[in-house]
Design an enzyme around this catalytic site. Structure first.
Site, PDB file in Angstrom:
ATOM      1  N   GLY A  91       0.813  -1.213   0.000  1.00  0.00           N
ATOM      2  CA  GLY A  91       0.000   0.000   0.000  1.00  0.00           C
ATOM      3  C   GLY A  91       0.847   1.264   0.000  1.00  0.00           C
ATOM      4  O   GLY A  91       2.054   1.227   0.188  1.00  0.00           O
ATOM      5  N   ASP A 253       4.597  -4.776  -7.296  1.00  0.00           N
ATOM      6  CA  ASP A 253       3.940  -3.524  -6.891  1.00  0.00           C
ATOM      7  C   ASP A 253       4.511  -2.343  -7.669  1.00  0.00           C
ATOM      8  O   ASP A 253       3.986  -1.231  -7.568  1.00  0.00           O
ATOM      9  CB  ASP A 253       4.086  -3.289  -5.383  1.00  0.00           C
ATOM     10  CG  ASP A 253       5.535  -3.364  -4.922  1.00  0.00           C
ATOM     11  OD1 ASP A 253       6.184  -4.389  -5.200  1.00  0.00           O
ATOM     12  OD2 ASP A 253       6.011  -2.398  -4.305  1.00  0.00           O
ATOM     13  N   ASN A 254       5.566  -2.577  -8.424  1.00  0.00           N
ATOM     14  CA  ASN A 254       6.164  -1.508  -9.213  1.00  0.00           C
ATOM     15  C   ASN A 254       5.930  -1.691 -10.706  1.00  0.00           C
ATOM     16  O   ASN A 254       6.687  -1.198 -11.531  1.00  0.00           O
ATOM     17  CB  ASN A 254       7.668  -1.418  -8.925  1.00  0.00           C
ATOM     18  CG  ASN A 254       7.948  -0.926  -7.518  1.00  0.00           C
ATOM     19  OD1 ASN A 254       7.132  -0.204  -6.947  1.00  0.00           O
ATOM     20  ND2 ASN A 254       9.068  -1.317  -6.963  1.00  0.00           N
TER      21      ASN A 254
END
Ligand code: AMP
Ligand code: MG
Length: 496
Positions: A91, A253-254
């Protein structure tokens, strides 16, 4: 918190998703915000007034000290595979989405403040960013955009007047980042890990409408999205490879569903060509080395496919087969995009059987001679037609070693087969082979001057120069030269 006058045309579709997609919260104000740079061109594209952004009121907005009318700040939920291990809860721990702006072309763009304070997802972190990573992201993301690579953008950087404590006390800063969205592979993994099929369906629909609107009514929306993501990543990573760009932290997440490059933490461009190059200080196994990037993107897409399986078909075996088939197209798509790009770099239009060996032999030569990746290709553009190179000829800057001569002769013979105007071919090659990339030693020097001496002149000069990476000017020699032995940067560090 003061509400500034409405200066931005917000329309926040993400904030209309169910509450479990985010935490609504405002940025934490900072002590003494001061402007560093405003990206005036990008501001205008977003319908923002650059003079207002540079004003005290605009600076307060960019630092998170005031929330403007229409903004609905939030931190988004996501998960992700980091260096191969799944973390179900990442998050936005130091980034806050202010909302979405409609650009002058009608496109919807996220405006996010990075380093804007703690959120629900900060864990042990301070929610802040030191100045160095903010400047690095500003320089490199804007250079990528100028190079034509899909990327998040830098709208502005402001200093906070507050220290950030890492190994030492560092000046703090906030980056205003613009992206066509911040939906990551990890956004899907977040809900998949919670077996929240309803949220996955909502996110698929949202992402299709945002990025692939022509597919919004597809029979199998999750499959259409997966196929689009495969295409976008194959194209993106081929562009990285063609420029010698090493992302450094290709965690899921990237990786954005839009196909834009995001997270300029430990990234760097290669100087001397070596396919095993790794820069990131935390990448001990070389997982994200230059040569591994295409394969890692494939692996990441398999994570996306896995997260989408519950939506692909009611029969789980059938669903897995569909996921696999979609992900399996990646390698060919990457190869096709990469080969097309390489041929453009070499000035070739036709497909001929001998081309694969020609390309492979060039890479072998570059690796054995440790020649500079960027300038080797740039010199090829000169040599494609020395008579028409004119003021673009950079031979005073860089020469290929004599070991290249036999290969150059083969390549000239290959060029001669194609009946094209040499000057026109050369012009195309100059557009495929930049002369200026954000060299690490220059990025580091700009960061050091700003951090240690409060001297932002090298930062501004670098950003200005990289806005046109194609046009050689002899007075800009220092921006184009590879590092000397003592200038070489061997490691980069994440912005955390
Ligand atoms: P990154 O390395 O930027 O991809 O971040 C990985 C995760 O760590 C994300 O959930 C970030 O929000 C979080 N994170 C990184 N730096 C900080 C920080 N200084 N404070 C709070 N969270 C952070
Ligand atoms: Mg990240």
């Amino acid at each position: 918190m003061p509400i500034a006058k409405a200066r931005a045309n917000f329309d926040n579709s993400f904030a209309r998703l169910p509450a479990r997609f985010y935490q609504l919260l405002a940025p934490t104000p900072v002590a003494a915000p001061a402007p560093i740079r405003v990206n005036r061109g990008l501001a205008l594209e977003l319908g923002l007034d650059p003079d207002w952004l540079a004003s005290a009121e605009g600076t307060a907005f960019l630092a998170g000290n005031s929330v403007v009318e229409g903004s609905e700040p939030l931190a988004a939920a996501y998960a992700g595979h980091q260096f191969g291990s799944f973390n179900p809860q990442l998050g936005d721990g130091r980034a806050i989405l202010l909302g979405e702006l409609r650009g002058t072309d009608g496109r919807r763009m996220d405006l996010q403040l990075k380093g804007a304070g703690r959120t629900h997802w900060s864990r042990g972190g301070d929610g802040r960013s030191p100045l160095g990573p903010v400047l690095r992201e500003y320089i490199v993301s804007e250079a990528m955009a100028a190079l034509g690579v899909p990327s998040t953008r830098a709208l502005a950087a402001v200093s906070t007047g507050e220290p950030v404590y890492r190994e030492r006390s560092l000046p703090g800063a906030v980056l205003a980042r613009v992206a066509s969205s911040h939906i990551r592979i990890g956004s899907f993994e977040f809900f998949a890990a919670r077996k929240d099929k309803e949220a996955l369906e909502i996110l698929v629909r949202f992402t299709l409408e945002r990025h692939y609107p022509s597919l919004a009514d597809a029979d199998n929306p999750a499959l259409a999205l997966l196929e689009s993501a495969v295409r976008a990543q194959a194209s993106l990573v081929s562009r990285w490879q063609l420029l010698g760009f090493i992302h450094g932290v290709m965690n899921t997440d990237n990786m954005l569903l839009s196909g834009e490059t995001i997270d300029y933490g430990p990234c760097a461009f290669m100087d001397a060509f070596n396919p095993d190059t790794v820069f990131s200080s935390i990448d001990h196994g070389g997982r994200y080395a230059y040569r591994n990037q295409p394969g890692i993107a494939h692996w990441n897409l398999a994570c996306l496919a896995q997260a989408l399986v519950p939506l692909l078909h009611e029969d789980s075996e059938r669903a897995v087969a569909l996921a696999q088939a979609a992900v399996d197209t990646y390698s060919d798509q990457f190869l096709e995009a990469h080969t097309a790009g390489l041929k453009a770099k070499l000035g070739l239009q036709q497909d001929r059987p001998e081309d694969a060996a020609l390309i492979e032999d060039l890479y072998t030569l570059m690796a054995s001679g440790v020649t500079d990746f960027t300038l080797t290709f740039r010199r090829l553009a000169d040599l494609a037609s020395p008579d028409t190179a004119g003021d673009q000829d950079c031979s005073e800057l860089y020469l290929l070693p004599p070991a290249f001569d036999p290969w150059l002769a083969r390549w000239q013979e290959r060029l001669a087969i194609e009946a094209v105007d040499p000057g026109a071919r050369q012009a195309t090659m100059y557009r495929a082979n930049p002369i200026f990339i954000p060299r690490n030693h220059l990025v580091e020097a700009a960061i050091t001057a700003a951090t240690d001496q409060e001297d932002f002149a090298p930062f501004h000069a670098l950003v200005d120069r990289l806005a046109d990476p194609w046009t050689w000017r002899p007075e800009d020699r220092a921006f184009a030269l590879p590092p000397g032995p003592e200038q070489r940067v061997h490691q980069t560090f994440c912005g955390t």
